[in-house]
Write a protein that holds these residues in place. Structure first.
Motif, PDB file in Angstrom:
ATOM      1  N   GLU A 160       0.808  -1.234   0.224  1.00 16.98           N
ATOM      2  CA  GLU A 160      -0.057   0.118  -0.012  1.00 16.98           C
ATOM      3  C   GLU A 160       0.847   1.141  -0.061  1.00 16.98           C
ATOM      4  N   ASN A 161       1.748   1.577  -1.204  1.00 22.42           N
ATOM      5  CA  ASN A 161       2.435   2.409  -0.992  1.00 22.42           C
ATOM      6  C   ASN A 161       2.140   3.345  -2.623  1.00 22.42           C
ATOM      7  N   TYR A 162       1.864   4.366  -2.675  1.00 19.86           N
ATOM      8  CA  TYR A 162       1.937   5.170  -4.183  1.00 19.86           C
ATOM      9  C   TYR A 162       2.710   6.270  -4.136  1.00 19.86           C
ATOM     10  N   ILE A 163       3.105   6.618  -5.661  1.00 12.20           N
ATOM     11  CA  ILE A 163       3.488   7.802  -5.841  1.00 12.20           C
ATOM     12  C   ILE A 163       2.820   8.247  -7.178  1.00 12.20           C
ATOM     13  N   GLY A 164       2.968   9.531  -7.325  1.00  8.87           N
ATOM     14  CA  GLY A 164       2.238   9.732  -8.820  1.00  8.87           C
ATOM     15  C   GLY A 164       2.193  11.491  -8.812  1.00  8.87           C
ATOM     16  N   ILE A 165       1.527  11.706  -9.969  1.00 10.34           N
ATOM     17  CA  ILE A 165       1.457  13.007 -10.372  1.00 10.34           C
ATOM     18  C   ILE A 165      -0.149  13.420 -10.416  1.00 10.34           C
ATOM     19  N   SER A 166      -0.557  14.544  -9.898  1.00  6.65           N
ATOM     20  CA  SER A 166      -2.264  14.917  -9.783  1.00  6.65           C
ATOM     21  C   SER A 166      -1.890  16.413  -9.789  1.00  6.65           C
ATOM     22  N   ALA A 167      -2.774  16.911 -10.682  1.00  9.34           N
ATOM     23  CA  ALA A 167      -3.108  18.313 -10.537  1.00  9.34           C
ATOM     24  C   ALA A 167      -3.654  18.913  -9.232  1.00  9.34           C
ATOM     25  N   TYR A 168      -4.343  17.687  -8.390  1.00  9.44           N
ATOM     26  CA  TYR A 168      -4.924  18.107  -7.138  1.00  9.44           C
ATOM     27  C   TYR A 168      -3.760  17.958  -6.108  1.00  9.44           C
ATOM     28  N   ALA A 169      -2.498  17.594  -6.430  1.00 12.25           N
ATOM     29  CA  ALA A 169      -1.619  17.480  -5.452  1.00 12.25           C
ATOM     30  C   ALA A 169      -0.818  18.712  -5.058  1.00 12.25           C
ATOM     31  N   GLY A 170      -0.429  19.128  -3.754  1.00 10.36           N
ATOM     32  CA  GLY A 170       0.240  20.263  -3.695  1.00 10.36           C
ATOM     33  C   GLY A 170       2.179  19.869  -3.787  1.00 10.36           C
ATOM     34  N   SER A 171       2.808  21.019  -3.385  1.00 11.11           N
ATOM     35  CA  SER A 171       4.211  20.861  -3.411  1.00 11.11           C
ATOM     36  C   SER A 171       4.613  20.235  -2.322  1.00 11.11           C
ATOM     37  N   GLY A 172       3.772  20.220  -1.264  1.00 12.59           N
ATOM     38  CA  GLY A 172       4.241  19.387   0.016  1.00 12.59           C
ATOM     39  C   GLY A 172       3.249  18.497   0.571  1.00 12.59           C
ATOM     40  N   TYR A 173       2.863  18.677   1.823  1.00 15.22           N
ATOM     41  CA  TYR A 173       1.705  17.784   2.415  1.00 15.22           C
ATOM     42  C   TYR A 173       0.501  18.115   1.868  1.00 15.22           C
ATOM     43  N   ASP A 174      -0.642  17.537   1.662  1.00 10.06           N
ATOM     44  CA  ASP A 174      -1.655  17.621   1.186  1.00 10.06           C
ATOM     45  C   ASP A 174      -2.751  16.709   1.362  1.00 10.06           C
ATOM     46  N   THR A 175      -3.906  16.674   0.854  1.00 12.27           N
ATOM     47  CA  THR A 175      -5.033  15.620   1.308  1.00 12.27           C
ATOM     48  C   THR A 175      -4.859  14.316   0.590  1.00 12.27           C
ATOM     49  N   LEU A 176      -3.898  14.358  -0.449  1.00 16.01           N
ATOM     50  CA  LEU A 176      -3.726  13.012  -1.169  1.00 16.01           C
ATOM     51  C   LEU A 176      -2.742  12.259  -0.289  1.00 16.01           C
ATOM     52  N   GLU A 177      -1.910  12.808   0.536  1.00 14.60           N
ATOM     53  CA  GLU A 177      -0.889  12.002   1.396  1.00 14.60           C
ATOM     54  C   GLU A 177      -1.712  11.275   2.504  1.00 14.60           C
ATOM     55  N   SER A 178      -1.000   9.924   2.906  1.00 12.39           N
ATOM     56  CA  SER A 178      -1.488   9.307   3.863  1.00 12.39           C
ATOM     57  C   SER A 178      -0.249   8.788   4.714  1.00 12.39           C
ATOM     58  N   ARG A 179      -0.557   8.734   6.069  1.00 11.67           N
ATOM     59  CA  ARG A 179       0.528   8.271   6.910  1.00 11.67           C
ATOM     60  C   ARG A 179       0.769   6.939   7.179  1.00 11.67           C
ATOM     61  N   LYS A 180       1.948   6.420   7.227  1.00 14.85           N
ATOM     62  CA  LYS A 180       2.198   5.147   7.346  1.00 14.85           C
ATOM     63  C   LYS A 180       1.962   4.537   8.831  1.00 14.85           C
ATOM     64  N   PRO A 181       1.203   3.487   8.996  1.00 15.19           N
ATOM     65  CA  PRO A 181       1.039   3.075  10.354  1.00 15.19           C
ATOM     66  C   PRO A 181       2.110   2.821  11.052  1.00 15.19           C
ATOM     67  N   PRO A 182       2.132   2.427  12.413  1.00 12.13           N
ATOM     68  CA  PRO A 182       3.660   2.288  12.958  1.00 12.13           C
ATOM     69  C   PRO A 182       3.671   0.713  12.859  1.00 12.13           C
TER      70      PRO A 182
END
Length: 195
Positions: free
Chosen positions: A38-60
């Motif tokens: 469950e790890n993703y990277i990519g390009i989206s016009a919705y993304a910001g240059s840093g942290y945004d709503t598309l980013e999800s944290r990794k569980p411990p």
């Protein structure tokens, strides 16, 4: 106590089907009976240059699970490991740095899923920072390696060939140095490292 680092009152999170992605890659890690898909990277016009709503944290980490994670302390100091890293544009190219954590020294593999979504004029190269040897993921979307420590650093570079060549040049060492052995004096073994 149990703390969840993301109570976001008033934050609107878009539905996954409504997010326009130029492309999205899935990074999978596998080692013996351990896996992390469950790890993703990519390009989206919705993304910001840093942290945004598309980013999800990794569980411990739980027990001896092996994982891929994106360490982004500038996004959140107290909870800096993420499972996603989306960017707003590719330009000439982008570099995604990530770590593989595996408590057992063993054979492992990283698999990239979705490479066919990336335009053909862009190359995709995975670099194991332990040896700086680039792997062309278009030729084989799976990279097999031996884990040599519990945490190993990698880079995934996507972009034009000139951009990738530039990035690979930065990883070449300018000089080598043999460090002092430890312990010294020794009997019967000693350790030496080089940088």
């Amino acid at each position: 106590s149990l703390k969840f680092p993301y109570p976001f009152p008033g934050l609107t999170i878009p539905q996954a089907h409504s997010i326009p992605f130029s492309w999205k890659l899935q990074l999978e890690f596998e080692s013996a009976s351990k896996f992390d898909r469950e790890n993703y990277i990519g390009i989206s016009a919705y993304a910001g240059s840093g942290y945004d709503t598309l980013e999800s944290r990794k569980p411990p980490l739980f027990l001896d699970k092996g994982t891929i994670s994106f360490a982004r302390p500038t996004w959140n100091v107290s909870s800096s490991l993420f499972a996603t890293d989306f960017r707003p544009a590719l330009g000439d190219g982008q570099v995604w740095e990530f770590d593989v954590r595996n408590d057992h020294v063993s054979k492992a593999k990283i698999r990239i899923v979705g490479i066919d979504q990336i335009p053909a004029h862009n190359a995709i190269v995975l670099v194991n920072r332990q040896n700086s040897v680039p792997a062309d993921m278009r030729q084989k979307p799976e990279y097999e390696f031996q884990t040599v420590s519990t945490k190993m650093a990698f880079k995934l570079i996507v972009g034009r060939k000139e951009f990738i060549a530039n990035q690979l040049q930065k990883d070449l060492p300018a000089e080598f140095r043999l460090e002092q052995n430890y312990p010294n004096p020794f009997n019967p073994t000693t350790k030496m490292s080089f940088v």
